[in-house]
Write an enzyme that holds these catalytic residues in place. Sequence first.
Site, short mmCIF file in Angstrom:
data_model
loop_
_atom_site.label_atom_id
_atom_site.label_comp_id
_atom_site.label_asym_id
_atom_site.label_seq_id
_atom_site.Cartn_x
_atom_site.Cartn_y
_atom_site.Cartn_z
N ALA A 29 4.27 -65.34 24.50
CA ALA A 29 3.34 -66.64 24.92
C ALA A 29 3.31 -67.56 23.60
CB ALA A 29 1.88 -65.75 24.86
N CYS A 112 1.79 -56.04 27.51
CA CYS A 112 1.61 -57.14 27.22
C CYS A 112 -0.30 -55.73 26.38
CB CYS A 112 0.59 -57.91 28.14
SG CYS A 112 -0.61 -59.09 26.97
N LYS A 152 9.00 -54.84 31.97
CA LYS A 152 9.48 -54.43 30.30
C LYS A 152 7.69 -54.05 30.14
CE LYS A 152 9.82 -56.62 26.28
NZ LYS A 152 8.58 -56.34 25.47
N HIS A 182 9.16 -51.53 25.34
CA HIS A 182 8.19 -51.35 23.86
C HIS A 182 8.72 -49.96 22.69
CE1 HIS A 182 6.78 -54.26 20.41
NE2 HIS A 182 6.91 -53.23 20.07
N ASN A 214 13.23 -52.40 22.40
CA ASN A 214 12.78 -53.16 22.36
C ASN A 214 11.95 -53.18 21.01
OD1 ASN A 214 9.15 -55.55 22.90
ND2 ASN A 214 11.68 -56.26 21.96
N GLY A 215 11.95 -53.92 19.66
CA GLY A 215 10.78 -53.27 18.48
C GLY A 215 11.91 -53.16 17.46
N ASP A 216 11.20 -54.42 16.34
CA ASP A 216 11.88 -53.51 15.35
C ASP A 216 12.52 -54.38 15.18
OD1 ASP A 216 9.30 -53.29 14.25
OD2 ASP A 216 9.79 -51.38 14.07
N GLY A 238 12.10 -59.94 20.35
CA GLY A 238 11.35 -61.02 20.14
C GLY A 238 10.70 -61.53 18.56
N ARG A 239 9.83 -60.76 17.70
CA ARG A 239 9.32 -61.43 16.76
C ARG A 239 10.45 -61.61 15.72
NH1 ARG A 239 5.56 -57.72 14.14
NH2 ARG A 239 6.82 -55.95 15.12
#
Length: 385
Positions: A29, A112, A152, A182, A214-216, A238-239
């Site tokens: 977002a 989310c 997701k 995730h 997904n993740g790290d 993502g991040r």
Amino acid sequence: MPSTTTTPQRPLAIGPIELDVPVVLAPMAGITNTAFRRLCREFGAGLYVSEMITSRALVERTPESMRLITHHESETPRSIQLYGVDPKTVAEAVTMLVAEDRADHIDLNFGCPVPKVTRKGGGAALPWKRGLFRDIVEGAVQAAGEIPLTIKMRKGIDADHLTFLEAGRIAEGAGVAAVALHARTAAEFYSGNADWSAIAELKQAVTTVPVLGNGDIWSADDALRMVAETGCDGVVVGRGCLGRPWLFGDLAAGFRGEERKAEPSLGDVARTFRRHAELLTEFFDSEDRGCRDIRKHVAWYFKGYPVGGELRAKLATVESLAQLDELLGTLDWSMPYPGEGAEGPRGRAGTPKNPALPDGWLDSQELAGHDRTTLVDAELDTSGG
């Protein structure tokens, strides 16, 4: 730093869409708008998904939702993520996207963890209501027709209320083109370490469509390691790409078996930051809005680089592209890549907490009367994303 493997990864097929590099940009977002997606594409390859868009807002054609689903002509395939809690509304939103030829791929958000979403029964809270989850996914797949539809999700609400295996099987049976996980619960938010073993479990449970992890994923090595350890068919990032759109170049190289890694100088970072601001200005059709939006990216781009606090503060209050150019011109563009200081986690991890849920949500996995009232209220939220 060389990649952990030199064996090229096979392409990823999501329905009729074949990706040479099995990499997906995670919807975020306020981040994955057209400007950021275009910037990431300039560095690498993969599937670049829009920020989350509320189905009700789309059905009602609110100005913000219509702007968020608009893609630049250079974007292909066009990917949109929807959020909704009502099967009819989600199906209507999907039908609109298909009928008006606005997307080549549609993703549904069931991951989310944000309280304003979960307290209304949406996001990571929704798969707990398995019948509702099934109805939403089945209706959306039917409405999508030939357009591939994916989901997701997270592991579940918390360690005592895991949903990912059952939800994965339901989605597979409903005809989705892929499932992404995730590997954290909603309760974990972004804290601790992602549980990659859950991705491996899901891969064992879902056997007829791709499973994405997904993740790290902070580097190409992380992505290659996730695939090797879990057997997943691709990764969702993502991040790890915040302030580092060149990560997609690293990922493309890694999955192609090339030993190549970006080590941008301070000048490279400054140029990319300026390009991002320029694309945001174009996206918002407003230099003021573009400059206000780029401010939140300052800490991510310049992480680890010798940029003083006073200059960072000025960049974080920049008001025009001319002012931005002046500030960036004060940097020593020849400063080399600082190494590990510029790498690793970014973005707020938060701390584990009890997820905000509707009253009585965990009492049963089937919908009760009071649950339906909550969901009606959730659908009245017509924010764009």
